[in-house]
Design an enzyme around this catalytic site. Structure first.
Site, PDB file in Angstrom:
ATOM      1  CG  ASP A 163      -2.243   0.734   0.948  1.00  0.00           C
ATOM      2  OD1 ASP A 163      -2.324   1.455  -0.071  1.00  0.00           O
ATOM      3  OD2 ASP A 163      -3.174   0.602   1.765  1.00  0.00           O
ATOM      4  CG  ASP A 164      -1.024   4.984  -0.732  1.00  0.00           C
ATOM      5  OD1 ASP A 164      -1.538   4.274   0.162  1.00  0.00           O
ATOM      6  OD2 ASP A 164      -1.656   5.891  -1.306  1.00  0.00           O
ATOM      7  CG  ASP A 208      -3.562   8.168   8.679  1.00  0.00           C
ATOM      8  OD1 ASP A 208      -3.541   8.259   9.914  1.00  0.00           O
ATOM      9  OD2 ASP A 208      -3.842   9.145   7.963  1.00  0.00           O
TER      10      ASP A 208
HETATM   11  O1  LIG Z   1      -4.260   3.386   7.895  1.00  0.00           O
HETATM   12  P1  LIG Z   1      -5.588   3.908   7.426  1.00  0.00           P
HETATM   13  O2  LIG Z   1      -6.087   5.005   8.327  1.00  0.00           O
HETATM   14  O3  LIG Z   1      -6.604   2.837   7.207  1.00  0.00           O
HETATM   15  O4  LIG Z   1      -5.360   4.669   6.032  1.00  0.00           O
HETATM   16  C1  LIG Z   1      -4.546   4.159   5.018  1.00  0.00           C
HETATM   17  C2  LIG Z   1      -5.336   3.922   3.760  1.00  0.00           C
HETATM   18  O5  LIG Z   1      -5.968   5.125   3.316  1.00  0.00           O
HETATM   19  C3  LIG Z   1      -5.668   5.354   1.955  1.00  0.00           C
HETATM   20  O6  LIG Z   1      -6.556   4.685   1.093  1.00  0.00           O
HETATM   21  P2  LIG Z   1      -8.027   5.245   0.805  1.00  0.00           P
HETATM   22  O7  LIG Z   1      -8.997   4.480   1.649  1.00  0.00           O
HETATM   23  O8  LIG Z   1      -8.040   6.734   0.948  1.00  0.00           O
HETATM   24  O9  LIG Z   1      -8.344   4.829  -0.669  1.00  0.00           O
HETATM   25  P3  LIG Z   1      -7.494   4.903  -2.018  1.00  0.00           P
HETATM   26  O10 LIG Z   1      -6.273   4.050  -1.807  1.00  0.00           O
HETATM   27  O11 LIG Z   1      -8.436   4.339  -3.028  1.00  0.00           O
HETATM   28  O12 LIG Z   1      -7.146   6.345  -2.287  1.00  0.00           O
HETATM   29  C4  LIG Z   1      -4.302   4.735   1.781  1.00  0.00           C
HETATM   30  O13 LIG Z   1      -4.073   4.411   0.411  1.00  0.00           O
HETATM   31  C5  LIG Z   1      -4.379   3.508   2.645  1.00  0.00           C
HETATM   32  O14 LIG Z   1      -4.936   2.412   1.930  1.00  0.00           O
HETATM   33  N1  LIG Z   2      -3.469  10.805   0.330  1.00  0.00           N
HETATM   34  C1  LIG Z   2      -3.581  10.372   1.598  1.00  0.00           C
HETATM   35  N2  LIG Z   2      -4.496   9.435   1.897  1.00  0.00           N
HETATM   36  C2  LIG Z   2      -4.555   9.043   3.195  1.00  0.00           C
HETATM   37  N3  LIG Z   2      -5.361   8.124   3.777  1.00  0.00           N
HETATM   38  C3  LIG Z   2      -5.073   8.106   5.085  1.00  0.00           C
HETATM   39  N4  LIG Z   2      -4.080   8.978   5.388  1.00  0.00           N
HETATM   40  C4  LIG Z   2      -3.753   9.569   4.213  1.00  0.00           C
HETATM   41  C5  LIG Z   2      -2.796  10.569   3.866  1.00  0.00           C
HETATM   42  O1  LIG Z   2      -2.028  11.093   4.695  1.00  0.00           O
HETATM   43  N5  LIG Z   2      -2.768  10.933   2.545  1.00  0.00           N
HETATM   44 MG   LIG Z   3      -5.684   3.040  -0.068  1.00  0.00          MG
END
Ligand SMILES: O=P(O)(O)OC[C@H]1O[C@H](OP(=O)(O)OP(=O)(O)O)[C@H](O)[C@@H]1O
Ligand SMILES: Nc1nc2[nH]cnc2c(=O)[nH]1
Ligand SMILES: [Mg+2]
Length: 165
Positions: free
Chosen positions: A98-99, A102
């Site tokens: 994952d990127d 959080d």
């Molecule tokens: O540790 P957490 O608080 O769960 O947050 C982390 C997740 O939030 C973001 O995804 P998001 O749900 O925004 O969706 P996306 O990847 O489709 O942008 C990010 O890419 C992680 O997958």
């Molecule tokens: N882009 C982005 N997505 C998130 N989802 C949870 N935390 C983050 C953050 O810091 N940046």
């Molecule tokens: Mg995500």
């Protein structure tokens, strides 16, 4: 109220450099059967990792959590986790990418789904860090990371003009 008071913009170059650094770390811990990207944020890191590590088997877990903040258009509020697509098995021998992590809620969910996978992210905040096996860069919990695919070049207001008058 958002818990984020700092902005951390990440360029394509920085993201690429960090993803390559993560590839180095993961290569040392292989061999790997394949990569599972957590969509959507894990897709670009997965593309870089599989190129650098010569991995051809790529799957996805499709999961939605953060919704759009109506007031600002920003994606900053986390709702219920919604798994649109999982994968078979326990994840043994696979990298789960994952990127970022959080709060760790997404990480906890995917670890429950694939307990034997190796969970890797580029960025980690303190609350989620214990759930990640390998990450590259830590940022503070009150920082919102802005990825290059979420940004465009635009006018930047001088800092002095941003102060309340
Ligand atoms: O540790 P957490 O608080 O769960 O947050 C982390 C997740 O939030 C973001 O995804 P998001 O749900 O925004 O969706 P996306 O990847 O489709 O942008 C990010 O890419 C992680 O997958
Ligand atoms: N882009 C982005 N997505 C998130 N989802 C949870 N935390 C983050 C953050 O810091 N940046
Ligand atoms: Mg995500």
């Amino acid at each position: 109220m958002t818990p984020y008071s700092k902005d951390f913009p990440v360029s394509w170059e920085e993201l690429h450099r960090n993803a390559r650094a993560l590839s180095w770390r993961l290569l040392e811990q292989g061999p790997w059967k394949g990569i599972i990207a957590i969509t959507r944020g894990g897709l670009v890191p997965a593309a870089i990792l599989c190129r650098e590590m010569d991995i051809r088997l790529i799957d996805t877990i499709c999961i939605v959590s953060y919704g759009v903040d109506e007031a600002t258009g920003a994606s900053m509020k986390q709702g219920d986790l919604n798994v649109l697509k999982g994968v078979e098995g326990d994840g043994e021998g696979f990298i789960l990418i994952d990127d970022l992590v959080d709060t760790g809620r997404t990480a906890a969910k995917v670890r429950e789904m694939l307990p034997k996978a190796h969970f890797a992210t580029i960025y980690a905040k303190p609350a989620g860090k214990p759930l990640v096996d390998t990450f590259i860069t830590e940022v503070s919990q009150d920082t919102w990371i802005r990825f290059p695919w979420d940004m465009e070049y635009t006018f930047s207001t001088p800092l002095a003009d941003r102060q309340p008058k």
